[in-house]
Design an enzyme around this catalytic site. Structure first.
Site, PDB file in Angstrom:
ATOM      1  CD  GLN A  57      -9.750  11.213  21.505  1.00 19.64           C
ATOM      2  OE1 GLN A  57      -9.862  11.811  22.568  1.00 19.64           O
ATOM      3  NE2 GLN A  57      -9.332   9.966  21.444  1.00 19.64           N
ATOM      4  CD  GLU A 113      -4.195   9.161  18.365  1.00 16.99           C
ATOM      5  OE1 GLU A 113      -4.595   8.259  17.630  1.00 16.99           O
ATOM      6  OE2 GLU A 113      -4.559   9.278  19.543  1.00 16.99           O
ATOM      7  CG  ASP A 134     -12.346   7.314  20.940  1.00 17.83           C
ATOM      8  OD1 ASP A 134     -13.349   7.420  21.696  1.00 17.83           O
ATOM      9  OD2 ASP A 134     -11.174   7.295  21.369  1.00 17.83           O
ATOM     10  CD  GLU A 175     -11.970   4.071  21.808  1.00 15.97           C
ATOM     11  OE1 GLU A 175     -11.602   3.523  20.748  1.00 15.97           O
ATOM     12  OE2 GLU A 175     -11.193   4.732  22.519  1.00 15.97           O
ATOM     13  CG  ASP A 184     -10.153   4.642  25.802  1.00 18.40           C
ATOM     14  OD1 ASP A 184      -9.387   4.194  26.661  1.00 18.40           O
ATOM     15  OD2 ASP A 184      -9.875   5.649  25.108  1.00 18.40           O
ATOM     16  CE  LYS A 237      -6.191   4.442  24.936  1.00 17.70           C
ATOM     17  NZ  LYS A 237      -7.045   5.595  25.350  1.00 17.70           N
ATOM     18  NE  ARG A 274      -3.608   6.473  26.283  1.00 17.60           N
ATOM     19  CZ  ARG A 274      -4.115   6.658  27.503  1.00 17.60           C
ATOM     20  NH1 ARG A 274      -3.799   5.808  28.467  1.00 17.60           N
ATOM     21  NH2 ARG A 274      -4.968   7.644  27.752  1.00 17.60           N
ATOM     22  CE  LYS A 334      -8.579   4.775  18.816  1.00 15.96           C
ATOM     23  NZ  LYS A 334      -9.252   5.322  20.006  1.00 15.96           N
TER      24      LYS A 334
HETATM   25  C1  2PG Z   1      -8.067   7.226  22.874  1.00 18.95           C
HETATM   26  C2  2PG Z   1      -6.590   7.538  22.760  1.00 18.95           C
HETATM   27  C3  2PG Z   1      -6.022   7.203  21.422  1.00 18.95           C
HETATM   28  P1  2PG Z   1      -5.445   9.240  24.389  1.00 18.95           P
HETATM   29  O1  2PG Z   1      -8.851   7.988  23.435  1.00 18.95           O
HETATM   30  O2  2PG Z   1      -8.477   6.149  22.457  1.00 18.95           O
HETATM   31  O3  2PG Z   1      -6.754   7.796  20.360  1.00 18.95           O
HETATM   32  O4  2PG Z   1      -6.326   8.884  23.089  1.00 18.95           O
HETATM   33  O5  2PG Z   1      -4.185   8.469  24.287  1.00 18.95           O
HETATM   34  O6  2PG Z   1      -5.231  10.725  24.324  1.00 18.95           O
HETATM   35  O7  2PG Z   1      -6.264   8.826  25.568  1.00 18.95           O
HETATM   36 MG    MG Z   2     -10.575   6.514  23.306  1.00 11.96          MG
END
Ligand code: 2PG
Ligand code: MG
Length: 437
Positions: free
Chosen positions: A164, A206, A243, A286, A313, A338, A367, A389
Site C-alpha cells: 500500500q 494520498e 505499509d 507496518e 495498524d 488513528k 486516513r 504519517k
Molecule cells: C493506513 C491508512 C493511511 P486507510 O493503512 O495506514 O495510509 O490507510 O486510511 O485507508 O486505512
Molecule cells: Mg496502514
C-alpha cells in the site's frame, strides 16, 4: 469550568469527494472548536465503524444518520458540561453507545465531536491546540518525525501494486523544515524516473505517485534510485518505510500478491519481507502480516523486532488493550494512532500511553480520506516524542498537516524536532552505533 453551550453537526466533503461529518462545539464564553471526521479505505475489522446511510444516493456514503446521532443523542448529553473535562465528555459519549464498534452513534460522529471538544477547550484557553494537549496531558511537546509516501498502492491506487505505502523518513535531518526539503527532492526524482520509463499511471489517493510497476520489488528498486537521484545515499539521511497493509491481500494466513500472480502462506510472506529488509534500507514496516495472523506477527517481530520498527495498524486499531496484548505476545514494537479507529480522543491518548508503557513507538496517522482538518499535527506535536504519517507530499489535505507543523516550528524552535530518536531502539540506533565505531 466553561460549559458547552451547543454541539452542531454539519455535512462537509472529504478528499475523495465523499460526504463526512463536521462538528462544531460552541462554549458559553463564545469560544468555538471544530473538527472533521476522516475516512479510511483499508480498514481494520476491529476499528470504530463509520455510520453511513447506505442506499444508492451518494454511493451509500451519506452521513444523515451520523449527523442525527450528533443532534439527537450526543448534543443533549454534552450541553452544560465542562469543556475541559475531555475524559468525562468522552465517557459520556461512550455511555451513549455500548456497541463494541460504535455502530449505534457512528465512529464518524463520535470522533468529530470528541476532537471538536478538544479544539473548543484550547480556543477557550486561547492556546494553540498542541499546547493545550501538552498542558492537559502533562506531555512535553516536540515536532514529530514524518513518514511521507512516495508511491501509493493497494486499496489507494486501484491495486496496481499490492503493497500500500512506499514511504521515506528522514531521521538524519536536524530540523522538520529539512525533512520537507529532502522529501521534495525525492518525490520529484521518483516522478521523473517513472515518467521517463512510462511507469507513471497517475496520482494515488494520498497524493503519492500511482505506479504501473511489474512487481512490488520494482517499487523498492525505484525508490532507492529516486533517493540517489535526489543526491542522497539511501540508508544514510533518508530511509525507507513501508505499509504492507497485508490484511488487504490476505486472510487466515494465506496471502495473494495479484501483481505477481503469487500465493503464499504466512511463513513465506515473512521470509519474503525479511529478504527485502536485507536488500533495502527499510527502517519501518507496518502491518507486515494480516490482522488475523498473530502467529505471523509474533514470528516477524521475533526475527526483526530488534532491527526495524514494526507498526500495528489494522492489527492494533488504536486500542490500548490490543497494544498490551501484543506487547505480552511479543508482536509489533510500535502502534499507529488513528483517532477515528478508536472513536474518541481519550481512547486514542490511552493507546498512546499504553504504547509508552510497553516500550512501543507511536505514529499518529491520517486516513486515506482526509480534509483540511489539522488536528493530528497538533496531537502528535502536543503528545511529543513521536512520528506523524499523513500521506504524500502533494494535495492540500496532506500539505496542510505538514505546513501546520512548520508553524509549530516557529513557536517551539527548530531544536524541538525529534529527528531519528523514535527509531533509536531499532535500525537507526544500530546504524549510528556502527557509524560511530
Ligand atoms: C493506513 C491508512 C493511511 P486507510 O493503512 O495506514 O495510509 O490507510 O486510511 O485507508 O486505512
Ligand atoms: Mg496502514
Amino acid at each position: 469550568m466553561t460549559a458547552i453551550a451547543s454541539v452542531k453537526g454539519r455535512r462537509v466533503w472529504d478528499s475523495r469527494g465523499h460526504p463526512t461529518v463536521e462538528v462544531e462545539v460552541t462554549l458559553e464564553t463564545g469560544a468555538v472548536g471544530r473538527a472533521i471526521a476522516p475516512a479510511g479505505a483499508s480498514r481494520g475489522t476491529r476499528e470504530a465503524i463509520d455510520l453511513r446511510d447506505g442506499g444508492t444516493a451518494l454511493r451509500g456514503k451519506g452521513v444523515a444518520r451520523a449527523l442525527a446521532s450528533v443532534t439527537d443523542t450526543i448534543a443533549p448529553a454534552l450541553v452544560g458540561r465542562d469543556v475541559t473535562d475531555q475524559a468525562g465528555a468522552d465517557a459520556t459519549i461512550l455511555g451513549l453507545d455500548t456497541s463494541p464498534l460504535k455502530e449505534t452513534l457512528g465512529g464518524n460522529a463520535t470522533v468529530a465531536t470528541s476532537l471538536a471538544i478538544l479544539h473548543a477547550a484550547a480556543a477557550d484557553a486561547r492556546q494553540p491546540l498542541w499546547r493545550h494537549v501538552a498542558n492537559h496531558y502533562g506531555t512535553t511537546p516536540s515536532l514529530p518525525l514524518p513518514e511521507i509516501q512516495i508511491f501509493g498502492g493497494g486499496a489507494h491506487a486501484g491495486r496496481r501494486v499490492d503493497i500500500q505505502d512506499f514511504m521515506i523518513m528522514v531521521p538524519g535531518a536536524t530540523t522538520f523544515d529539512e525533512v520537507m526539503e529532502v522529501t521534495n527532492e525525492v518525490y520529484f526524482a521518483a516522478g521523473d524516473i517513472m515518467a521517463r520509463r512510462g511507469k507513471l499511471a497517475g496520482v494515488a489517493d494520498e497524493g503519492g505517485w500511482w505506479p504501473s510497476f511489474d512487481s512490488n520489488e520494482e517499487a523498492l528498486e525505484t525508490l532507492v534510485e529516486a533517493i540517489s537521484l535526489a543526491g542522497e545515499t539511501p540508508g544514510d539521511r533518508v530511509i525507507i518505510s513501508l505499509d504492507i497493509a497485508a490484511s488487504e491481500f490476505g486472510k487466515q494466513g494465506r496471502y495473494r500478491l495479484a501483481l505477481e500472480d503469487r500465493e503464499m502462506d504466512s511463513g513465506q510472506l515473512v521470509d519474503m519481507l525479511g529478504g527485502w529488509l536485507k536488500s533495502y534500507p527499510i527502517a519501518s514496516i507496518e502491518d507486515p502480516v494480516g490482522e488475523d495472523d498473530p502467529e505471523g506477527m509474533a514470528e516477524f517481530t521475533r526475527r526483526h523486532g530488534a532491527d526495524v520498527q514494526i507498526i500495528g495498524d489494522d492489527y492494533l486499531v488504536t486500542n490500548a488493550r490490543l497494544v498490551e496484548e501484543a506487547a505480552a505476545a511479543g508482536a509489533c514494537n510500535a502502534v499507529l494512532i488513528k483517532v477515528n479507529q478508536a472513536g474518541t480522543v481519550t481512547e486514542s491518548v490511552q493507546t498512546f500511553e499504553a504504547a509508552a508503557k510497553a516500550g512501543f513507538g507511536a505514529v499518529v496517522s491520517a486516513r486515506s480520506g482526509e480534509t483540511e482538518d489539522v488536528s493530528i499535527s497538533h496531537l502528535s506535536t502536543g503528545l511529543g516524542g513521536g512520528q506523524l504519517k499523513v500521506g504524500s507530499f502533494t494535495r492540500s489535505e496532506r500539505m496542510a498537516k505538514w505546513n501546520e507543523c512548520l508553524r509549530f516550528q516557529d513557536d517551539l524552535g527548530a531544536g524541538a524536532f525529534v529527528g531519528g530518536a523514535p527509531l533509536a531502539a531499532t535500525w537507526w540506533g544500530r546504524k549510528n552505533k556502527e557509524d560511530a565505531a
